[in-house]
Design an enzyme around this catalytic site. Structure first.
Site, PDB file in Angstrom:
ATOM      1  N   LYS A 150       5.197   2.511   7.038  1.00 32.69           N
ATOM      2  CA  LYS A 150       6.265   2.547   6.026  1.00 32.69           C
ATOM      3  C   LYS A 150       5.758   3.232   4.769  1.00 32.69           C
ATOM      4  O   LYS A 150       4.960   2.669   4.017  1.00 32.69           O
ATOM      5  CB  LYS A 150       6.736   1.132   5.652  1.00 32.69           C
ATOM      6  CG  LYS A 150       7.871   1.182   4.639  1.00 32.69           C
ATOM      7  CD  LYS A 150       8.067  -0.102   3.907  1.00 32.69           C
ATOM      8  CE  LYS A 150       7.970  -0.023   2.413  1.00 32.69           C
ATOM      9  NZ  LYS A 150       8.396   1.180   1.717  1.00 32.69           N
ATOM     10  N   GLY A 202      -1.091  -0.970  -2.404  1.00 29.13           N
ATOM     11  CA  GLY A 202      -0.073  -1.084  -3.445  1.00 29.13           C
ATOM     12  C   GLY A 202      -0.580  -1.959  -4.577  1.00 29.13           C
ATOM     13  O   GLY A 202      -1.791  -2.158  -4.728  1.00 29.13           O
ATOM     14  N   SER A 203       0.349  -2.504  -5.334  1.00 31.97           N
ATOM     15  CA  SER A 203      -0.047  -3.276  -6.512  1.00 31.97           C
ATOM     16  C   SER A 203      -0.577  -4.657  -6.109  1.00 31.97           C
ATOM     17  O   SER A 203      -0.253  -5.173  -5.034  1.00 31.97           O
ATOM     18  CB  SER A 203       1.155  -3.448  -7.441  1.00 31.97           C
ATOM     19  OG  SER A 203       2.144  -4.187  -6.772  1.00 31.97           O
ATOM     20  N   GLU A 219      -5.452  -2.992  -0.248  1.00 26.31           N
ATOM     21  CA  GLU A 219      -6.015  -2.025  -1.212  1.00 26.31           C
ATOM     22  C   GLU A 219      -5.120  -2.096  -2.437  1.00 26.31           C
ATOM     23  O   GLU A 219      -4.014  -1.561  -2.422  1.00 26.31           O
ATOM     24  CB  GLU A 219      -5.995  -0.607  -0.617  1.00 26.31           C
ATOM     25  CG  GLU A 219      -6.796  -0.436   0.647  1.00 26.31           C
ATOM     26  CD  GLU A 219      -8.287  -0.580   0.420  1.00 26.31           C
ATOM     27  OE1 GLU A 219      -8.728  -0.543  -0.743  1.00 26.31           O
ATOM     28  OE2 GLU A 219      -9.014  -0.762   1.403  1.00 26.31           O
ATOM     29  N   CYS A 250      -5.462   4.717  -8.176  1.00 30.65           N
ATOM     30  CA  CYS A 250      -5.922   3.331  -8.240  1.00 30.65           C
ATOM     31  C   CYS A 250      -7.323   3.238  -8.838  1.00 30.65           C
ATOM     32  O   CYS A 250      -7.643   2.289  -9.543  1.00 30.65           O
ATOM     33  CB  CYS A 250      -5.891   2.705  -6.860  1.00 30.65           C
ATOM     34  SG  CYS A 250      -6.812   3.660  -5.642  1.00 30.65           S
ATOM     35  N   GLU A 261      -3.591  -2.769 -15.740  1.00 29.10           N
ATOM     36  CA  GLU A 261      -3.492  -1.448 -15.113  1.00 29.10           C
ATOM     37  C   GLU A 261      -2.218  -0.766 -15.606  1.00 29.10           C
ATOM     38  O   GLU A 261      -1.128  -1.331 -15.502  1.00 29.10           O
ATOM     39  CB  GLU A 261      -3.433  -1.600 -13.584  1.00 29.10           C
ATOM     40  CG  GLU A 261      -3.395  -0.256 -12.887  1.00 29.10           C
ATOM     41  CD  GLU A 261      -3.213  -0.373 -11.372  1.00 29.10           C
ATOM     42  OE1 GLU A 261      -2.336  -1.143 -10.934  1.00 29.10           O
ATOM     43  OE2 GLU A 261      -3.950   0.306 -10.636  1.00 29.10           O
TER      44      GLU A 261
HETATM   45  P1  NAD Z   1       3.992  -1.459  -4.976  1.00 28.40           P
HETATM   46  O1  NAD Z   1       3.180  -2.676  -4.744  1.00 28.40           O
HETATM   47  O2  NAD Z   1       5.207  -1.568  -5.800  1.00 28.40           O
HETATM   48  O3  NAD Z   1       4.473  -0.831  -3.585  1.00 28.40           O
HETATM   49  C1  NAD Z   1       3.577  -0.526  -2.548  1.00 28.40           C
HETATM   50  C2  NAD Z   1       4.316  -0.564  -1.224  1.00 28.40           C
HETATM   51  O4  NAD Z   1       4.768  -1.899  -1.004  1.00 28.40           O
HETATM   52  C3  NAD Z   1       5.565   0.323  -1.177  1.00 28.40           C
HETATM   53  O5  NAD Z   1       5.696   0.900   0.102  1.00 28.40           O
HETATM   54  C4  NAD Z   1       6.689  -0.673  -1.419  1.00 28.40           C
HETATM   55  O6  NAD Z   1       7.927  -0.253  -0.860  1.00 28.40           O
HETATM   56  C5  NAD Z   1       6.156  -1.900  -0.720  1.00 28.40           C
HETATM   57  N1  NAD Z   1       6.708  -3.159  -1.206  1.00 28.40           N
HETATM   58  C6  NAD Z   1       7.226  -3.436  -2.431  1.00 28.40           C
HETATM   59  N2  NAD Z   1       7.660  -4.707  -2.474  1.00 28.40           N
HETATM   60  C7  NAD Z   1       7.388  -5.255  -1.264  1.00 28.40           C
HETATM   61  C8  NAD Z   1       7.592  -6.537  -0.701  1.00 28.40           C
HETATM   62  N3  NAD Z   1       8.175  -7.531  -1.380  1.00 28.40           N
HETATM   63  N4  NAD Z   1       7.202  -6.755   0.560  1.00 28.40           N
HETATM   64  C9  NAD Z   1       6.590  -5.780   1.278  1.00 28.40           C
HETATM   65  N5  NAD Z   1       6.396  -4.529   0.798  1.00 28.40           N
HETATM   66  C10 NAD Z   1       6.783  -4.275  -0.462  1.00 28.40           C
HETATM   67  O7  NAD Z   1       2.973  -0.384  -5.561  1.00 28.40           O
HETATM   68  P2  NAD Z   1       3.298   1.091  -6.060  1.00 28.40           P
HETATM   69  O8  NAD Z   1       3.991   1.016  -7.369  1.00 28.40           O
HETATM   70  O9  NAD Z   1       3.946   1.850  -4.954  1.00 28.40           O
HETATM   71  O10 NAD Z   1       1.824   1.668  -6.230  1.00 28.40           O
HETATM   72  C11 NAD Z   1       1.055   1.490  -7.354  1.00 28.40           C
HETATM   73  C12 NAD Z   1       0.027   0.411  -7.136  1.00 28.40           C
HETATM   74  O11 NAD Z   1      -0.725   0.659  -5.949  1.00 28.40           O
HETATM   75  C13 NAD Z   1      -1.012   0.365  -8.255  1.00 28.40           C
HETATM   76  O12 NAD Z   1      -1.282  -0.955  -8.584  1.00 28.40           O
HETATM   77  C14 NAD Z   1      -2.230   1.022  -7.632  1.00 28.40           C
HETATM   78  O13 NAD Z   1      -3.458   0.670  -8.211  1.00 28.40           O
HETATM   79  C15 NAD Z   1      -2.121   0.551  -6.221  1.00 28.40           C
HETATM   80  N6  NAD Z   1      -2.887   1.419  -5.328  1.00 28.40           N
HETATM   81  C16 NAD Z   1      -4.065   0.954  -4.803  1.00 28.40           C
HETATM   82  C17 NAD Z   1      -4.841   1.791  -4.001  1.00 28.40           C
HETATM   83  C18 NAD Z   1      -6.151   1.338  -3.416  1.00 28.40           C
HETATM   84  O14 NAD Z   1      -6.662   2.013  -2.526  1.00 28.40           O
HETATM   85  N7  NAD Z   1      -6.731   0.252  -3.867  1.00 28.40           N
HETATM   86  C19 NAD Z   1      -4.411   3.089  -3.738  1.00 28.40           C
HETATM   87  C20 NAD Z   1      -3.208   3.515  -4.306  1.00 28.40           C
HETATM   88  C21 NAD Z   1      -2.453   2.678  -5.089  1.00 28.40           C
END
Ligand code: NAD
Length: 495
Positions: free
Chosen positions: A177, A230-231, A252, A287, A388
């Site tokens: 996804k 993600g976050s 991650e 990130c 962040e």
């Molecule tokens: P996000 O957490 O909002 O979304 C990430 C993914 O999760 C998306 O595909 C989103 O659709 C999905 N998602 C959102 N809500 C969900 C839920 N309730 N249940 C299941 N899936 C859900 O993050 P973002 O805004 O897309 O990305 C930014 C964040 O990602 C930052 O905090 C960044 O540091 C982190 N990030 C970490 C790494 C790493 O390798 N550590 C790499 C890239 C980004």
């Protein structure tokens, strides 16, 4: 006419069962680029069933040998390489990144990642264990089954590679996804996977919102593992949801990484360059961004003036323009969030040295641009130093001693990455041991390799992407104990 993409389920290009669609808008100029399906739980269920069939009935990890799987991964890599310019253009329009970065870094790296795991497929096996007695004891390293990957929007094609390649190398099937904001390169990748020789249902790509299909994936009993990027906030929710069916989870998550410059560096210019790359690459939407920059007091003023001089020269604009080094922010919401952080920095008394505003001159008014921003921070208690921001905002701080900077660097709920600049290798290695982060660079910043594990400590998550260590995240060990003694000499220890 705007192009319409379909999802990829069971080897078919399909729309959502509900017929709902959404569109992708270029954050650099506001133009609509394409439409694609908005899936819901019904589509997720179809994808899971297809992936289960591919895993169980065809048992693809057995029907396709390690060499067959390697060939498929090589074919995917070739498919990306043969189409880099077109794929890069779509990624740039979808994400606001720069063409230079996507065509020279992201696309090649994604292809390299598929090739790297192609090379590992034949290296995945168990081992014989020295259990005492007349016994043969060994482990089988087996795939988990149906895996799901849910990823962020900041490196779309790379994250697809980071999750899909190790999942296939280890014989799993996967539902991928992408982030809603950047789904197009994954949908393009579906076409490449379709032509790669991967059996139907082995890779499925579904598009839609996190709250609908992300949650449906986390709750689905047919899925064995969630590989999440993600976050930290969403990561916590994923853990909670996955707990109901005890799915394996790798996370991650976010970061607030310290980048430390000692006064014994050989070339100030190189460290300044790394500091700029560390925070402004991908408009700070990385990130592992080095968003807390600690500079030792003796060189602080010189470093600061060079940092500011070069920050003011960074060309910001539409990433399609070859001269642009920093593109747009991913969306209006994300831009407004960053601007709120900038306001909080000003309000709490951090000193704004550069940027600190939206850029709207000429064509930029159609997109979401923020000037490269630097705050000078007297202490580490400002919100902008602790949280962040995920944008082009650097917090610059002065430190005096090694012990002090280690303590300050580690004073964060995050532990994703850290950088150290020094010509004293013993000092560099001391810090590498003492910094509480999953990755430490010495005299370098932001470099990641397919060969090296990527993943955080503390609230930056757990589990590793990339490298041979990602194999552990997609396999489980089975122990087999074989009694070798003859029947007549067999001794039971019960009755
Ligand atoms: P996000 O957490 O909002 O979304 C990430 C993914 O999760 C998306 O595909 C989103 O659709 C999905 N998602 C959102 N809500 C969900 C839920 N309730 N249940 C299941 N899936 C859900 O993050 P973002 O805004 O897309 O990305 C930014 C964040 O990602 C930052 O905090 C960044 O540091 C982190 N990030 C970490 C790494 C790493 O390798 N550590 C790499 C890239 C980004």
């Amino acid at each position: 006419m705007v192009h319409h993409y379909s999802m990829y389920i069971n080897g078919q290009f399909v729309d959502s069962q509900s017929g709902r669609t959404t569109s992708s808008t270029c954050p650099a100029d506001g133009k609509t680029i394409a439409t694609f399906p908005m899936a819901d739980a019904t589509d997720v269920d179809l994808a899971v069933k297809a992936a289960e069939r591919a895993f169980r009935h065809n048992y693809w990890s057995q029907s396709h040998s390690a060499q067959d799987r390697a060939e498929i991964l090589h074919n995917i890599a070739k498919g990306i390489r043969n189409d880099i310019e077109r794929l890069a253009k779509i990624e740039v329009m979808d994400s606001g990144k720069t063409m230079t970065d996507v065509s020279t870094v992201d696309m090649h790296w994604a292809a390299d990642c598929f090739e790297y795991y192609a090379g590992l497929t034949t290296q995945i096996y168990g081992e014989v264990l020295p259990v005492p007695g007349d016994v043969l004891d060994f482990t089988l390293r087996e795939p988990l089954g149906v895996c799901a990957a849910i990823v962020a929007w900041n490196y779309p094609i790379m994250f697809a590679a980071w999750k899909i390649a190790p999942a296939l190398a280890t014989g799993n099937t996967i539902i991928f996804k992408p982030a809603l904001l950047t789904s197009l390169s994954a949908l393009e990748l579906a076409g490449i996977i379709h032509r790669s020789g991967a059996p139907d249902g082995v890779v499925n790509i579904v598009t839609g919102s996190g709250s609908e299909i992300g949650e449906a994936l986390c709750h689905h009993p047919g899925i064995s593992k969630i590989a999440f990027t993600g976050s930290t906030e969403t990561g916590r929710k994923v853990m909670r949801m996955a707990a109901s069916t005890v799915k394996k989870v790798s996370l991650e998550l976010g970061g607030k990484s310290p980048h430390i410059i000692f006064d014994d560096i050989e070339k100030l210019d190189n460290a300044v360059g790394a500091a700029l790359l560390g925070i402004f690459f991908n408009a700070g939407q990385t990130c592992i961004a080095g968003s807390r920059l600690y500079v030792q007091e003796r060189i602080y003023e010189d470093f600061k003036s060079e940092l500011l001089r070069r920050t003011r020269l960074i060309p910001v604009g539409n990433g399609m323009d070859d001269d642009v080094r920093m593109g747009s922010i991913i969306s209006e919401d994300q831009m407004n969030l960053i601007l709120q952080y900038i306001e909080s920095g000003k309000r709490e008394g951090a000193k704004l040295l550069a940027g600190g505003r939206r850029l709207t001159q000429g064509e930029l008014s159609r997109g979401f641009y923020i000037a490269p921003t630097i705050f000078e921070c007297e202490h580490d208690d400002y919100t902008i130093v602790r949280e962040e921001i995920f944008g082009p905002v650097l917090c610059l701080m002065k430190f005096s001693s090694e012990d002090e900077v280690i303590q300050r660097a580690n004073h964060s709920p995050y532990g994703l990455a850290a950088g150290v600049w020094t010509s004293n290798i013993k000092r560099g290695l001391r810090l590498a041991k003492q910094l509480n982060a999953g990755q430490v660079w010495i005299n370098q910043y932001l470099m990641i390799s397919n060969f090296a594990p990527h993943g955080g400590f503390k609230q930056s998550g757990y589990g590793k992407d990339l490298s041979k260590y990602a194999i552990d995240q997609f396999t489980q060990l089975k122990n087999v104990y074989v009694e070798l003694c003859d029947e007549e000499s067999y001794i039971t220890t019960f009755e």
